[in-house]
Design a protein around this motif. Sequence first.
Motif, mmCIF file in Angstrom:
data_model
loop_
_atom_site.group_PDB
_atom_site.id
_atom_site.type_symbol
_atom_site.label_atom_id
_atom_site.label_comp_id
_atom_site.label_asym_id
_atom_site.label_seq_id
_atom_site.Cartn_x
_atom_site.Cartn_y
_atom_site.Cartn_z
ATOM 1 N N VAL A 236 100.884 27.161 -8.631
ATOM 2 C CA VAL A 236 101.340 26.006 -7.838
ATOM 3 C C VAL A 236 100.340 25.797 -6.693
ATOM 4 C CG1 VAL A 236 103.244 25.063 -6.493
ATOM 5 C CG2 VAL A 236 103.723 26.577 -8.400
ATOM 6 N N LEU A 237 99.798 24.598 -6.607
ATOM 7 C CA LEU A 237 98.725 24.343 -5.644
ATOM 8 C C LEU A 237 99.009 23.103 -4.804
ATOM 9 C CD1 LEU A 237 97.310 25.706 -8.302
ATOM 10 C CD2 LEU A 237 95.228 25.039 -7.159
ATOM 11 N N ARG A 238 98.569 23.184 -3.539
ATOM 12 C CA ARG A 238 98.644 21.986 -2.682
ATOM 13 C C ARG A 238 97.204 21.558 -2.397
ATOM 14 N NH1 ARG A 238 99.209 20.536 2.826
ATOM 15 N NH2 ARG A 238 99.242 22.693 3.557
ATOM 16 N N LEU A 239 96.923 20.309 -2.764
ATOM 17 C CA LEU A 239 95.564 19.781 -2.595
ATOM 18 C C LEU A 239 95.555 18.717 -1.495
ATOM 19 C CD1 LEU A 239 94.651 19.273 -6.364
ATOM 20 C CD2 LEU A 239 94.239 21.289 -4.965
ATOM 21 N N LYS A 240 94.385 18.244 -1.221
ATOM 22 C CA LYS A 240 94.246 17.150 -0.259
ATOM 23 C C LYS A 240 94.956 15.908 -0.808
ATOM 24 C CE LYS A 240 90.469 14.790 2.111
ATOM 25 N NZ LYS A 240 89.000 14.576 2.092
ATOM 26 N N ASP A 241 95.576 15.157 0.070
ATOM 27 C CA ASP A 241 96.267 13.939 -0.370
ATOM 28 C C ASP A 241 95.313 13.039 -1.145
ATOM 29 O OD1 ASP A 241 98.644 14.660 0.642
ATOM 30 O OD2 ASP A 241 98.516 13.481 2.487
ATOM 31 N N LYS A 272 87.561 28.011 -10.586
ATOM 32 C CA LYS A 272 87.181 26.821 -11.348
ATOM 33 C C LYS A 272 87.537 25.542 -10.575
ATOM 34 C CE LYS A 272 88.371 24.647 -15.691
ATOM 35 N NZ LYS A 272 89.359 24.670 -16.743
ATOM 36 N N ILE A 273 88.727 25.533 -9.971
ATOM 37 C CA ILE A 273 89.191 24.332 -9.248
ATOM 38 C C ILE A 273 88.328 24.103 -7.998
ATOM 39 C CG2 ILE A 273 91.136 23.382 -7.917
ATOM 40 C CD1 ILE A 273 92.972 24.899 -9.947
ATOM 41 N N VAL A 274 88.105 25.198 -7.266
ATOM 42 C CA VAL A 274 87.276 25.082 -6.049
ATOM 43 C C VAL A 274 85.839 24.706 -6.426
ATOM 44 C CG1 VAL A 274 86.330 26.361 -4.069
ATOM 45 C CG2 VAL A 274 88.731 26.640 -4.700
ATOM 46 N N GLY A 275 85.363 25.324 -7.520
ATOM 47 C CA GLY A 275 84.005 25.043 -8.003
ATOM 48 C C GLY A 275 83.831 23.591 -8.411
ATOM 49 N N ALA A 276 84.930 22.980 -8.854
ATOM 50 C CA ALA A 276 84.866 21.576 -9.277
ATOM 51 C C ALA A 276 84.936 20.624 -8.074
ATOM 52 C CB ALA A 276 86.005 21.291 -10.249
ATOM 53 N N GLY A 277 84.980 21.185 -6.852
ATOM 54 C CA GLY A 277 84.924 20.371 -5.652
ATOM 55 C C GLY A 277 86.252 19.994 -5.051
ATOM 56 N N HIS A 278 87.330 20.587 -5.539
ATOM 57 C CA HIS A 278 88.652 20.290 -4.965
ATOM 58 C C HIS A 278 88.894 21.156 -3.740
ATOM 59 C CE1 HIS A 278 89.912 17.837 -8.404
ATOM 60 N NE2 HIS A 278 89.354 18.775 -9.185
ATOM 61 N N ASP A 279 89.577 20.571 -2.758
ATOM 62 C CA ASP A 279 89.964 21.349 -1.564
ATOM 63 C C ASP A 279 91.383 21.879 -1.789
ATOM 64 O OD1 ASP A 279 87.589 20.802 -0.278
ATOM 65 O OD2 ASP A 279 88.366 18.926 0.584
ATOM 66 N N VAL A 280 91.514 23.208 -1.852
ATOM 67 C CA VAL A 280 92.834 23.823 -2.073
ATOM 68 C C VAL A 280 93.381 24.306 -0.729
ATOM 69 C CG1 VAL A 280 94.121 25.640 -3.274
ATOM 70 C CG2 VAL A 280 92.170 24.529 -4.411
ATOM 71 N N TYR A 281 94.498 23.686 -0.285
ATOM 72 C CA TYR A 281 95.104 24.063 1.001
ATOM 73 C C TYR A 281 96.008 25.279 0.852
ATOM 74 C CZ TYR A 281 93.328 19.796 3.130
ATOM 75 O OH TYR A 281 92.508 18.829 3.616
ATOM 76 N N GLU A 282 96.756 25.300 -0.231
ATOM 77 C CA GLU A 282 97.653 26.435 -0.485
ATOM 78 C C GLU A 282 97.703 26.675 -1.989
ATOM 79 O OE1 GLU A 282 101.612 26.772 1.561
ATOM 80 O OE2 GLU A 282 100.971 24.854 2.448
ATOM 81 N N ALA A 283 97.874 27.975 -2.380
ATOM 82 C CA ALA A 283 98.007 28.300 -3.811
ATOM 83 C C ALA A 283 98.917 29.513 -3.950
ATOM 84 C CB ALA A 283 96.639 28.604 -4.416
ATOM 85 N N ARG A 284 99.793 29.477 -4.947
ATOM 86 C CA ARG A 284 100.641 30.654 -5.182
ATOM 87 C C ARG A 284 101.113 30.679 -6.643
ATOM 88 N NH1 ARG A 284 104.482 27.523 -1.730
ATOM 89 N NH2 ARG A 284 106.170 26.854 -3.096
ATOM 90 N N ILE A 285 101.553 31.881 -7.019
ATOM 91 C CA ILE A 285 102.114 32.033 -8.371
ATOM 92 C C ILE A 285 103.634 32.037 -8.227
ATOM 93 C CG2 ILE A 285 102.330 33.568 -10.362
ATOM 94 C CD1 ILE A 285 99.569 34.717 -9.597
#
Lengths: 307, 266
Positions: A236-241, A272-285
């Motif tokens: 479960v991830l929270r990305l930039k709006d 992979k997600i960060v490498g693809a240029g996405h900004d991840v604010y929060e992530a959890r399982i």
Amino acid sequence: MAETAIHAEGLTKIYGGSVAALQDLTLDVPAGDVFGFLGPNGAGKTTTVRLLTGLLAPTGGSCTVGGFSPVKKFREVHRVCGVVTDGARMYGQMTGRENLLFFARTAELPSDEAHSRSEELLKRMDLWDARDKRLREYSTGMAQRLSLARALIHRPKILLLDEPTSGLDPEAARGVNGMIADLARSEGVTVFLCTHQLRYAQDICRHYGILERGTLLGVGDLETLGRNASMHRRAVLRLKDGDELEGFDRGSDGWWRADLSSEEEMPALLKKIVGAGHDVYEARIVSPTLENVYFKYVRLARGEKET
Amino acid sequence: MKLLSDAQKAVVQKDFREMWDVPIVRNTLLIVALLLAVGLPVLFLVIVWAAPANAFHGMDRVAKLLPPEAQHYNSRQSSFYMLTNLLGPMLFLMIPLMSSCVSAVSSFVGEKERGTLVTLLLTPLGVRGIFKAKVLGCIFLSAVITAVSFVALSVSISVGDILLGLPFFLNWDWLVLVFLFAPAITVFGVVFMVLVSARSKSYNESIQTSGFLVLPIVLLFVGQFVGLFSLNARAFLIVSLAVILVDIPLWLLSARSFTAEKLLRQ
């Protein structure tokens, strides 16, 4: 392979020739396990406990508790197991200590051991200060803790608990559940816990059986039950709006979700997600809770549409 | 071989304590025994002793019912002889009957009513062990109450016999009554109430049912009063053996009906 504490094979109980309280229950509970037997009121949990303790005779199938058949070896079953059920009360005119000493005598404990064991359990159940009070003066929570002490007086290998927190306020229920968990850890007792309180069950049980209308819907640990019901851990991830992730579902809360087959997938996925240029604010399982899994099974059994 | 294991003795002691702790049970057991063994005989003696001689109307007709050895008694003596040998046995038999019924109801129905019978069933005692402990406990208690009551009754009657110049009351009738009829009735009262208690929902309901058991005894003695038959040692022996013959199947039946499943269903 672990020794089996409780075994049921096609166990069935039909009342009056037509009302099936329990149908074809097949189950193995290994020794030392804390097994949660889950289901709503009327699911057949109490009938199961009564069959396992020999209070009822099965109309089909068989079972053993501690290796003994309750039908053929009633007394031996009660030598190896302790039982707490809602309908099993203790003597109101006796004090807490007298009650325990009485039940110690019925279990043929020598007098010295009966006294020391009663003292130990009264202290452990936090009833020492009330030991010489009559049971009728006890609160519901205290009486329930004394019932637990009564079931443990003869050092049983197996504890069968039918709704041991029924009628207790949340704090008292937490206290009793804590004691059950503690007992399982410290004394290696096999616990068969019938309950409809899923949150408490998840805290203390290692394996579960889900019962609905007398039928066992599923059995196993939480992960197995979840997997069998197609419920997986989720990243479960929270990305930039405004950002979007391919292969993920966006929830109404704005978080992005995707199934994981194992926890080990998470670091690579994040890289992979960060490498693809996405900004991840929060992530959890997020793992499915017992409540999620339970209701999924019940919905599937009732043939309802998933929401 | 021990009659009861230590675990079963624990159940018996617990039952006795419960009977003592519940006022209605304790009072019934004590009052019935005291009233029938001491209260009524003493009251009767006082009436016979204190009543003026011309108050005994019709005693000459009643005296005809008495055996030849009692035909020469005066009115006071005849009246007290009747208490001792006609009314006394009936009053005495009520003691084992009532004490066995009340103790059995307390032990079986009381336990069920309080929700503690299931807890007992969950102990290693076993269903048969619980049944045996409870039945033997009730029989033992009734036997003790009956024995103590008989001693008290003997003292009451002996005082009357001395005051009225009558011979010692104990005869073959009483011996059969005490050593055969009373034990047979005790067992009957306990096992009958175990059977009845399986169907009753409360202590009061069961005690009311036990009232029906008194009727056959009353009828037995009423038959004698109206001159239908005469009760003597031989008659008591026959009736006692008949009760024992009924006790055996009743015991087996009540043991068979005492199962966890039946008790839970009720």
